[in-house]
Enzyme design. Sequence first.
Site, PDB file in Angstrom:
ATOM      1  N   TYR A  91     -13.544   5.337 -13.316  1.00 69.70           N
ATOM      2  CA  TYR A  91     -13.758   4.179 -12.428  1.00 69.70           C
ATOM      3  C   TYR A  91     -14.456   3.052 -13.190  1.00 69.70           C
ATOM      4  CZ  TYR A  91     -14.864   1.766  -8.025  1.00 69.70           C
ATOM      5  OH  TYR A  91     -14.954   0.844  -6.998  1.00 69.70           O
ATOM      6  N   ASN A 142      -6.368  -5.332  -5.314  1.00 73.60           N
ATOM      7  CA  ASN A 142      -7.503  -4.711  -4.624  1.00 73.60           C
ATOM      8  C   ASN A 142      -7.431  -3.184  -4.563  1.00 73.60           C
ATOM      9  OD1 ASN A 142      -9.665  -4.498  -2.340  1.00 73.60           O
ATOM     10  ND2 ASN A 142      -7.788  -3.653  -1.442  1.00 73.60           N
ATOM     11  N   ASP A 167       0.858  -1.189   0.000  1.00 71.58           N
ATOM     12  CA  ASP A 167       0.000   0.000   0.000  1.00 71.58           C
ATOM     13  C   ASP A 167       0.893   1.239   0.000  1.00 71.58           C
ATOM     14  OD1 ASP A 167      -3.263   0.189   1.067  1.00 71.58           O
ATOM     15  OD2 ASP A 167      -2.090   2.039   0.920  1.00 71.58           O
ATOM     16  N   LYS A 199     -12.791  -0.555 -14.167  1.00 75.13           N
ATOM     17  CA  LYS A 199     -13.371  -1.795 -13.619  1.00 75.13           C
ATOM     18  C   LYS A 199     -13.886  -2.709 -14.738  1.00 75.13           C
ATOM     19  CE  LYS A 199     -12.677  -0.825  -9.212  1.00 75.13           C
ATOM     20  NZ  LYS A 199     -11.590  -1.479  -8.484  1.00 75.13           N
ATOM     21  N   ASP A 219       3.725   2.274  -4.515  1.00 81.82           N
ATOM     22  CA  ASP A 219       2.836   3.181  -5.243  1.00 81.82           C
ATOM     23  C   ASP A 219       2.491   2.508  -6.567  1.00 81.82           C
ATOM     24  OD1 ASP A 219       1.492   5.058  -6.655  1.00 81.82           O
ATOM     25  OD2 ASP A 219       2.960   6.671  -6.383  1.00 81.82           O
TER      26      ASP A 219
END
Length: 251
Positions: free
Chosen positions: A146, A81, A33, A150, A54
């Site tokens: 987004y 994720n 993360d 996705k 990153d």
Amino acid sequence: MKKVAIVTGGASGIGKSIAEALSQEGLDVIVADMQEEAGLVVAEAISGVFIKTDLSKRDSCRQLVDQVIRDFGRIDILINNAGFQHVSPIGDFSEDKWDQMLAVMLTAPFLLTKYVWPCMTKQKWGRIINMASIHGLVASPNKAAYVSAKHGLIGLTKAAALEGGEHGITVNALCPSYVRTPLVENQIADLAKENKVDENEVLENVLLKSAAIKNLIEPKEISSLVLFLCSDNGASITGASWTIDCGWTAQ
Ligand SMILES: NC(=O)c1ccc[n+]([C@@H]2O[C@H](COP(=O)([O-])OP(=O)(O)OC[C@H]3O[C@@H](n4cnc5c(N)ncnc54)[C@H](O)[C@@H]3O)[C@@H](O)[C@H]2O)c1
């Protein structure tokens, strides 16, 4: 031999819950993360390892996989994720934000899949889970990047599943509607402020309007499905998009 899992975005929300669940199953878990403080807290609590990453940077993706192979000698599970939201009409949509969202939510999952592939094919076993969204299946206004990222992630899932079959690698996508995490809690707060209404009203009339079950999903519900897909009982499930959406896309 202990299995090794990488969870991107493991410092918070869904990723944190997945990291905890995999650790409880006895795996070595790497929390990757960009948030160092929160990531270290999660990693310490599960006796895992935090690697500051990153995902918008190609070198950082490469270094993550190289470091895990160097330190653990194997990678069995990859959970792609990490992600974030930016809401704006297309006409005003920041081009930098578009680039950043595609980099983190589509390019990074491709790069990490590519980099772990030789290790998983050598082991003849691998599980890759891509955190898509109902917005990988349907669109909403003001979420162009987004929705595009996705939808692309579901395409990557199918392509990788076809190539992974002969190597014992399964690849699946999860498509949740709204999960109780900081990402959603911030969205509720922003919408309430913008529309000068209280947060419950935003929840009922905006976020859960299209849902048959008027609840936010708990992160644990997502991590339970991840455990199932990563278990031996998930061996024949690949290339699938799993909706966990309170009936959102049933209509
Ligand atoms: N919460 C929901 O309702 C929901 C619904 C559908 C899908 N999702 C997806 O689930 C995933 C996790 O979301 P969440 O709700 O747990 O969000 P969250 O904000 O709680 O956690 C996301 C994590 O990703 C990390 N991250 C973001 N950009 C990064 C980068 N460049 N490099 C490394 N790490 C980075 C953040 O630091 C954070 O820890 C996202 O991909 C999101 O799109 C969430």
